[in-house]
Structure formats: C-alpha cells, structure tokens
Design a protein around this motif. Structure first.
Motif, PDB file in Angstrom:
ATOM      1  N   SER A  35     -36.291  67.897 -81.540  1.00  0.00           N
ATOM      2  CA  SER A  35     -35.413  67.450 -82.622  1.00  0.00           C
ATOM      3  C   SER A  35     -33.968  67.298 -82.159  1.00  0.00           C
ATOM      4  O   SER A  35     -33.067  67.155 -82.972  1.00  0.00           O
ATOM      5  N   GLY A  36     -33.759  67.321 -80.835  1.00  0.00           N
ATOM      6  CA  GLY A  36     -32.402  67.259 -80.301  1.00  0.00           C
ATOM      7  C   GLY A  36     -31.819  65.855 -80.300  1.00  0.00           C
ATOM      8  O   GLY A  36     -32.385  64.909 -80.871  1.00  0.00           O
ATOM      9  N   HIS A  37     -30.688  65.736 -79.639  1.00  0.00           N
ATOM     10  CA  HIS A  37     -29.943  64.475 -79.590  1.00  0.00           C
ATOM     11  C   HIS A  37     -30.810  63.337 -79.075  1.00  0.00           C
ATOM     12  O   HIS A  37     -30.758  62.213 -79.593  1.00  0.00           O
ATOM     13  N   ARG A  77     -33.289  62.213 -81.776  1.00  0.00           N
ATOM     14  CA  ARG A  77     -32.606  61.520 -82.876  1.00  0.00           C
ATOM     15  C   ARG A  77     -32.052  60.170 -82.456  1.00  0.00           C
ATOM     16  O   ARG A  77     -31.975  59.245 -83.269  1.00  0.00           O
ATOM     17  N   SER A 107     -40.616  70.945 -84.247  1.00  0.00           N
ATOM     18  CA  SER A 107     -39.595  71.535 -83.393  1.00  0.00           C
ATOM     19  C   SER A 107     -39.696  73.050 -83.500  1.00  0.00           C
ATOM     20  O   SER A 107     -40.255  73.578 -84.475  1.00  0.00           O
ATOM     21  N   THR A 147     -37.465  75.019 -84.241  1.00  0.00           N
ATOM     22  CA  THR A 147     -36.777  75.379 -85.489  1.00  0.00           C
ATOM     23  C   THR A 147     -37.140  74.365 -86.556  1.00  0.00           C
ATOM     24  O   THR A 147     -36.792  73.185 -86.448  1.00  0.00           O
ATOM     25  N   GLU A 167     -36.115  73.747 -89.569  1.00  0.00           N
ATOM     26  CA  GLU A 167     -35.026  73.072 -90.263  1.00  0.00           C
ATOM     27  C   GLU A 167     -34.464  71.934 -89.426  1.00  0.00           C
ATOM     28  O   GLU A 167     -34.087  70.881 -89.966  1.00  0.00           O
ATOM     29  N   ASN A 168     -34.401  72.129 -88.103  1.00  0.00           N
ATOM     30  CA  ASN A 168     -33.934  71.048 -87.227  1.00  0.00           C
ATOM     31  C   ASN A 168     -34.881  69.860 -87.273  1.00  0.00           C
ATOM     32  O   ASN A 168     -34.455  68.696 -87.288  1.00  0.00           O
ATOM     33  N   ARG A 227     -34.381  67.994 -90.608  1.00  0.00           N
ATOM     34  CA  ARG A 227     -33.174  67.145 -90.632  1.00  0.00           C
ATOM     35  C   ARG A 227     -33.346  65.910 -89.758  1.00  0.00           C
ATOM     36  O   ARG A 227     -32.899  64.821 -90.124  1.00  0.00           O
ATOM     37  N   ALA A 228     -33.973  66.081 -88.594  1.00  0.00           N
ATOM     38  CA  ALA A 228     -34.152  64.946 -87.689  1.00  0.00           C
ATOM     39  C   ALA A 228     -35.067  63.893 -88.299  1.00  0.00           C
ATOM     40  O   ALA A 228     -34.835  62.681 -88.148  1.00  0.00           O
TER      41      ALA A 228
END
Length: 340
Positions: free
Chosen positions: A15-17, A20, A41, A43, A45-46, A49-50
C-alpha cells in the motif's frame, strides 16, 4: 496465459507510494482486461486508504481467499518482506501468475527460498524502467535490424544499478554480462559491462532522473538520444525525439533511419488526469512501462516473458558487486532458471 476471454482477477499486495503511484494506476489502465478484487497490506488501514480512490476493497487477511479466487497477484513491498509476503499468499499460487518488483530478493540467504516463487504459474518482474515507451521504441529499432549489429551501448547519468543493467540487456537480446570493470568517480561509479561477441555496455554515473544521454552504436547506424527525447546538440546519427501536441507529450520517434519509427502514448492523457501524488512526466512513462509488464501475461512480448526473476536477481547481484570490485567475472553470477 492467452488473451483473457474475461477479466483477470487481481490481488494487490502492498500500500506504499509505489502501489499508489504505479501499480494501481497501471491496473486502472488495464481495466478492460483486469479486475482488482482486493488490496492487502500489513496495516489494514493503509490498504483501505490506498484502495479507496480506485474503488478497491481492502482485505485484512488473504487467507479468506481460496485457490482459484485470483488469476494474478501483484506484490510491491519492501524487498526484505517479499519472502514473508509470498508465504502468506502461497495458497493462491497454483494456477495464478505473479508480478513482483525487482529484484525480488533482499538478502543472500533468500536465494535458498526461491522455491517460494516457483509455485506460481507465471512470474513477471515489475522492471518498468526498461519498459518505458521510449526505451521500447529503441529496442524495436534494434530488433528490426535498423542499426545493424549493435556493438556498443553507452548510457550517461540515466541508468542506475540493476535498472541500468536490465535496460542494457533488453537492448542486447537479454545477453548476460560476462565481466564488468568499474571505476569510482565523485558521486558514483562508472561500469563497463562486457557481453558475448565483444559487445560493450557502459553506464556512467551519477544517476539523475530524466536527464543524461545514450548512444547505441551499430554496424549500420548510430542512435543517440536524451532519455526524455529532449534535443541533444550536435548528436551524431539517428536521434530519439519527442512528439508533442496541444496537450503536451504524445509519443516518441526515431529520426534519421531509412524507415522512421514512432511509438504513441495512448495512455498519457488519462494518466495525467488521474491527479496522482507523483504526476511527473517520468513517473507517468514508468506507469506506461509497468502496464506493458502486466499485459505481457497475455500479449506477445519480446522481452518481459523472457526476463525471469532469476535474471533480475542476478542483475542486482552483478551490479551491486561491480560497484565495489574493479574487475568482476560476472558470468559466474548466474542463477538456474535465468534466460540466455
């Protein structure tokens, strides 16, 4: 995997940069062929959001998915977490494909765990740098014989570590390097790779994103260019050039060959309108490259289906070792399962 009669079902892990700003946008471009059924992911929540802006459901525990629920998993996590992640989704591997960022392995002892990867029906390496459309066009010119037999490729300030070596190899029919000589310079290392048949690939640092130059020397012609197609004064031979319209960049062309060659950027305007965190021209072209990697699962492709995970791992090891060893017998660093 042939052209899908229905959309492939995809799971995104990470779910990192990079997810995204590369994987999710690339999958959006391929929406007619791929349905993203979830994003997982470490996490939750990450992941939520992604996936939210793309309408993708977050999956807290991938064990809720059963074998056959997905056709492809796309993994982009920190390299040291790749093996652990693959263990967590190993039950999905039979019959499914895997797309994973280079180099796939984070530690030497990970080499003993390559069996984690061999469970997947197909593997693609997410090496989007060598798949950027302007570099695909150069590769097309080389494979078409427009330059004749290529003997030397020089890259200045535009390639870095295994990305640079992968690009060289993609232009040389994926020949593995036989040796490498290096010289330390302020801000980096210059490396000269030798390949079968006396071919030479030179990588001059420091790396600076979206700048620099390259020259491909063949028996019939020389092709030079800026990595973004900008003008290079007094450049010899054929040249890579930008094609622009009212809305900006529309493609690339090679001028100066007997038969002009072009590549269109059919996705560029769509990507520019997505409002990504990283909406730089360089990143948009990398997303185009990543979509090429993913679509090679069902489309004929001259590079990605032959650039195996073992090739990427070997390129990472060779480029890393060459930075610290003045002369490296690179042919000794080959992994079983790598291409030619």
């Amino acid at each position: 995997m042939t052209q899908p009669s229905s959309r492939l079902r995809a799971l995104v892990v990470g779910s990192g940069h990079r997810v995204r700003n590369a994987f999710l946008p690339a999958l959006n471009l391929l929406d007619s062929h791929v349905e993203v059924v979830g994003i997982h992911s470490r996490t939750y929540e990450n992941a939520r959001r992604a996936g939210e802006r793309w309408g993708v459901e977050a999956i807290e525990d991938p064990r809720v998915l059963r074998p056959g629920d997905i056709d492809v998993a796309l993994v982009s996590v920190t390299v040291t977490n790749n093996v652990a992640v693959l263990k967590s989704i190993a039950h999905l591997a039979p019959g499914a494909a895997l797309v994973i960022d280079t180099p796939g392995m984070g530690r030497l002892d990970d080499l003993a765990r390559l069996t984690q990867f061999r469970k997947w029906a197909q593997i693609r390496v997410g090496e989007d740098f060598m798949n950027m459309p302007q570099y695909r066009l150069v590769g097309d010119a080389i494979r078409a014989g427009a330059l004749g037999d290529v003997s030397r490729i020089s890259m200045s300030e535009m390639g870095y570590r295994y990305h640079a070596l992968a690009l060289l190899r993609s232009w040389l029919g994926l020949l593995p390097p036989s040796s490498a000589r290096s010289q330390r310079i302020p801000g980096g290392v210059n490396i000269s790779y030798r390949f079968k048949g006396g071919k030479v690939g030179e990588v001059s640092e420091p790396y600076r994103q979206g700048v620099g130059s390259f020259a491909v020397t063949g028996s019939r012609a020389v092709l030079t260019g800026h990595p973004m197609g900008n003008e290079i004064r007094d450049a010899p031979g054929a040249r890579l050039v930008r094609l622009e319209g009212d809305a900006g960049l529309t493609g690339f062309a090679i001028d100066g060959l007997e038969t002009p060659m072009t590549i269109d950027l059919s996705h560029h305007a769509t990507l520019a309108a997505m409002g990504l965190e990283d909406d730089s021209e360089f990143n948009l072209l990398r997303i185009d490259g990543l979509s090429q990697v993913i679509s090679s699962l069902w489309n004929a492709d001259p590079v990605n289906s032959r650039y195996h995970l073992e090739d990427a791992v070997a390129d990472n090891l060779v480029s890393f070792a060459a930075r610290g060893i003045p002369w490296l017998p690179a042919a000794a660093i080959r992994l079983r399962g790598a291409g030619r």
